[in-house]
Design a protein around this motif. Structure first.
Motif, PDB file in Angstrom:
ATOM      1  N   TYR A 192       0.848  -1.182   0.000  1.00 15.90           N
ATOM      2  CA  TYR A 192       0.000   0.000   0.000  1.00 15.90           C
ATOM      3  C   TYR A 192       0.891   1.242   0.000  1.00 15.90           C
ATOM      4  N   VAL A 193       0.606   2.165  -0.897  1.00 13.50           N
ATOM      5  CA  VAL A 193       1.429   3.362  -1.061  1.00 13.50           C
ATOM      6  C   VAL A 193       0.545   4.588  -0.873  1.00 13.50           C
ATOM      7  N   LEU A 194       0.828   5.381   0.143  1.00 13.82           N
ATOM      8  CA  LEU A 194       0.131   6.635   0.391  1.00 13.82           C
ATOM      9  C   LEU A 194       0.826   7.738  -0.391  1.00 13.82           C
ATOM     10  N   CYS A 195       0.096   8.386  -1.267  1.00 14.22           N
ATOM     11  CA  CYS A 195       0.687   9.403  -2.148  1.00 14.22           C
ATOM     12  C   CYS A 195       0.797  10.738  -1.423  1.00 14.22           C
ATOM     13  N   ALA A 196       1.716  10.800  -0.480  1.00 17.29           N
ATOM     14  CA  ALA A 196       2.025  12.017   0.271  1.00 17.29           C
ATOM     15  C   ALA A 196       3.485  11.920   0.692  1.00 17.29           C
ATOM     16  N   PRO A 197       4.241  13.022   0.635  1.00 16.05           N
ATOM     17  CA  PRO A 197       5.683  12.962   0.924  1.00 16.05           C
ATOM     18  C   PRO A 197       5.962  12.749   2.402  1.00 16.05           C
ATOM     19  N   THR A 198       7.073  12.085   2.680  1.00 15.25           N
ATOM     20  CA  THR A 198       7.505  11.897   4.062  1.00 15.25           C
ATOM     21  C   THR A 198       8.287  13.111   4.538  1.00 15.25           C
ATOM     22  N   SER A 199       8.347  13.278   5.838  1.00 17.16           N
ATOM     23  CA  SER A 199       9.067  14.410   6.413  1.00 17.16           C
ATOM     24  C   SER A 199      10.573  14.186   6.318  1.00 17.16           C
ATOM     25  N   PRO A 200      11.347  15.251   6.004  1.00 20.79           N
ATOM     26  CA  PRO A 200      12.808  15.116   5.983  1.00 20.79           C
ATOM     27  C   PRO A 200      13.443  15.189   7.365  1.00 20.79           C
ATOM     28  N   ALA A 201      12.641  15.497   8.397  1.00 15.73           N
ATOM     29  CA  ALA A 201      13.196  15.682   9.741  1.00 15.73           C
ATOM     30  C   ALA A 201      13.035  14.426  10.582  1.00 15.73           C
ATOM     31  N   THR A 223       8.826  23.961   6.451  1.00 13.76           N
ATOM     32  CA  THR A 223       9.637  24.321   7.617  1.00 13.76           C
ATOM     33  C   THR A 223      10.681  23.253   7.911  1.00 13.76           C
ATOM     34  N   ASP A 224      10.291  21.990   7.863  1.00 16.39           N
ATOM     35  CA  ASP A 224      11.253  20.904   8.105  1.00 16.39           C
ATOM     36  C   ASP A 224      12.354  20.904   7.053  1.00 16.39           C
ATOM     37  N   ARG A 225      11.991  21.154   5.817  1.00 12.24           N
ATOM     38  CA  ARG A 225      12.986  21.159   4.741  1.00 12.24           C
ATOM     39  C   ARG A 225      13.993  22.294   4.930  1.00 12.24           C
ATOM     40  N   GLU A 226      13.499  23.469   5.312  1.00  8.86           N
ATOM     41  CA  GLU A 226      14.394  24.609   5.525  1.00  8.86           C
ATOM     42  C   GLU A 226      15.324  24.363   6.716  1.00  8.86           C
ATOM     43  N   LYS A 227      14.805  23.707   7.768  1.00  5.73           N
ATOM     44  CA  LYS A 227      15.658  23.402   8.919  1.00  5.73           C
ATOM     45  C   LYS A 227      16.763  22.427   8.531  1.00  5.73           C
ATOM     46  N   MET A 228      16.439  21.444   7.710  1.00  4.05           N
ATOM     47  CA  MET A 228      17.444  20.469   7.303  1.00  4.05           C
ATOM     48  C   MET A 228      18.505  21.108   6.409  1.00  4.05           C
ATOM     49  N   GLU A 229      18.114  22.060   5.577  1.00  2.00           N
ATOM     50  CA  GLU A 229      19.077  22.725   4.702  1.00  2.00           C
ATOM     51  C   GLU A 229      20.103  23.529   5.488  1.00  2.00           C
ATOM     52  N   LYS A 230      19.720  23.978   6.689  1.00  2.00           N
ATOM     53  CA  LYS A 230      20.635  24.772   7.504  1.00  2.00           C
ATOM     54  C   LYS A 230      21.594  23.911   8.329  1.00  2.00           C
ATOM     55  N   ARG A 231      21.348  22.615   8.377  1.00  2.00           N
ATOM     56  CA  ARG A 231      22.203  21.736   9.170  1.00  2.00           C
ATOM     57  C   ARG A 231      23.521  21.462   8.451  1.00  2.00           C
ATOM     58  N   ALA A 232      24.517  21.139   9.224  1.00  2.00           N
ATOM     59  CA  ALA A 232      25.820  20.785   8.657  1.00  2.00           C
ATOM     60  C   ALA A 232      25.708  19.462   7.909  1.00  2.00           C
TER      61      ALA A 232
END
Length: 496
Positions: free
Chosen positions: A69-78, A249-258
């Motif tokens: 079963y595949v839910l067509c919604a993206p997973t969180s990057p955080a 918001t999660d994506r922007e936070k991950m982009e700022k990480r080392a």
């Protein structure tokens, strides 16, 4: 040399290293390695080694996983590498779940060419809330009367047969589907994660839910009770467009990480694959009984008999007035708070009995609960009832006809027989509200009521509209008759 490539060497470090003694340089490298900066457990946790590890033979490799079963919604990057994926959904938005046949050739031949049954449910992820699921859902029902937690978007779904949503199970839907054909079901989740958190000062963290799918095949009695496969995923539900903002918001936070920190987190995938899990233990969901509805052999509702017999046991009716009594125990008071939509304050009044709550003054309640909820709680404690805009009484025609026959055949012996009427209270004075109230009264789905007619002059059937209901006299009496709808499995209701 391999370790030297991983050291964070700058030009200054290299120049200083050349100037030092060769033995001292080796000693320095040995100290860094000995400090554990490059332990083998950390190295093996890197994504490249995780992929190699996943490609190794597994002891569960030979297990039959017939469906995916595949839910067509993206997973969180955080989400960290070893944690379960988390997917954000918008309240009320339709999301596709693709039902895929994952069988190998020759596996489960008994379901080839046959339908299977899948049950989708939204449940709590936290074990603490799972233990109080019934109370939590009842509190939500009272806060959102007439709403469902989970719905199917039937017009957008493909390949599903006989979709059903039990009126008593707000968080569950079910349907049949053919694994050999393309099947996609669209779901809508109407509750949000913060509705089940304690209200404090705003900005509360929402609780996670689970979307779980259980699939069954037919047994020898043609009942879908033999379990085939179960899978689930973790979700959080936000107000409309809130999931998109949270994902951003999660994506922007991950982009700022080392870069080193980013390696500890999973990438965001475009879809969410539900992972295998144990079947849901609630056995009452897994049955082949028909949905609550009309009796096919008689044009009547399955309501209680009104014969006035001393052995007659009428159906339980929830009292319209739910006053809290001084003799109520703390447990009874907690149930009363849930029934009256005060679940956010249950923890505050954990040890309060009925007498304790009734002793509170208006100022006390407002100070504890705030102005809005405090006034509402105070009025509920004092049992202040608002009179409905319209009250009508309905009786089933089959009961009335039978009572008249008994009186005619037995003469005076049946003079004490009486007809049982049910009161319906209307606030919005609309045809949709009347349909909903009739469906609740007779424990059927509103979708089974196609139209409501009123018998007019010379026996004509007049379609009941909002304007007609607004012109009903208060406390008017009707006798209900039913007529099968030829276009579908529904029924027409006639008010006489």
């Amino acid at each position: 040399m391999a370790w030297a490539l991983k050291l964070p060497l700058t030009d200054e470090v290299i120049e200083s290293g050349l100037a030092q003694d060769f033995d001292a340089s080796l000693s320095g490298i040995g100290q860094e390695l000995g400090a554990g900066a490059y332990s083998m457990s950390d190295v093996l946790a890197l994504p490249i080694f995780k992929q190699e590890e996943s490609s190794l033979p597994s002891e569960n490799e030979n297990m039959i996983l017939p469906f995916q079963y595949v839910l067509c919604a993206p997973t969180s990057p955080a989400v960290k590498l070893h944690d379960e994926t988390l997917t954000y959904l918008n309240q009320g938005q339709s999301y596709e779940i693709r039902m895929l046949d994952n069988r190998k050739i020759g596996e489960l031949p008994e379901i080839t060419g046959k339908m299977v049954k899948s049950i989708i449910r939204v449940v709590f992820h936290d074990r603490r809330l799972q233990y109080t699921e019934h109370q939590q859902l009842e509190g939500w029902r009272w806060n959102r009367p007439g709403d469902r937690i989970l719905d199917l978007d039937i017009p957008m779904s493909v390949g599903i047969v006989d979709p059903r949503a039990n009126p008593t199970q707000l968080n569950t839907v079910e349907f049949l589907w053919d694994p050999s054909k393309r099947t996609s079901v669209f779901i809508q989740v109407h509750c949000i994660s913060t509705e089940f958190t304690m209200r404090k000062h705003g900005g509360e963290k929402g609780v996670p839910f689970r979307v779980q799918i259980d699939t069954f095949k037919e047994n020898e009695n043609e009942e879908y009770t033999e379990h085939l496969h179960s899978a689930s995923c973790q979700i959080k539900v936000f107000k409309p467009k809130g999931a998109d903002r949270k994902q951003k918001t999660d994506r922007e936070k991950m982009e700022k990480r080392a870069p080193q920190e980013k390696e500890k987190y999973q990438p965001s995938y475009e879809t969410t694959i539900l992972t295998e899990c144990s079947p849901w233990p609630e056995a009452t969901y897994v049955n082949n009984s028909p949905s609550p509805g009309f009796n096919n052999t008689h044009n009547s509702f399955p309501v209680a008999e009104g014969n006035g017999s001393p052995n007659h046991q009428p159906e339980p009716v929830v009292p319209a007035i739910d006053n809290l009594l001084p003799s109520a125990t703390p447990q009874d008071a907690q149930q009363w708070l849930l029934r009256n939509r005060f679940s956010p304050f249950c923890r505050l009044f954990t040890n309060f009995s009925g007498a304790d709550l009734l002793k509170l003054t208006r100022e006390d309640v407002i100070q504890i609960c705030g102005p809005a909820d405090g006034i509402r709680l105070f009025n509920a404690l004092k049992g202040r009832v608002v009179r409905p805009r319209l009250t009508i009484y309905v009786c089933q025609e089959s009961q009335q006809t039978r009572e008249q026959q008994v009186k005619h055949e037995n003469g005076d012996a049946a003079i004490n027989t009486f007809f049982v009427y049910h009161a319906i209270y209307l606030e919005e004075l609309t045809a949709a509200e009347l349909t909903e109230k009739l469906a609740q009264l007779f424990n059927i789905s509103p979708r089974q009521i196609s139209q409501i007619f009123k018998q007019g002059p010379t026996g004509i059937h007049v379609l009941v509209s909002d304007e007609m209901i607004q012109n009903f006299q208060d406390e008017v009496c009707f006798v209900l008759d039913t007529m099968k709808d030829d276009t579908n499995d529904g029924y027409h209701i006639i008010l006489k």
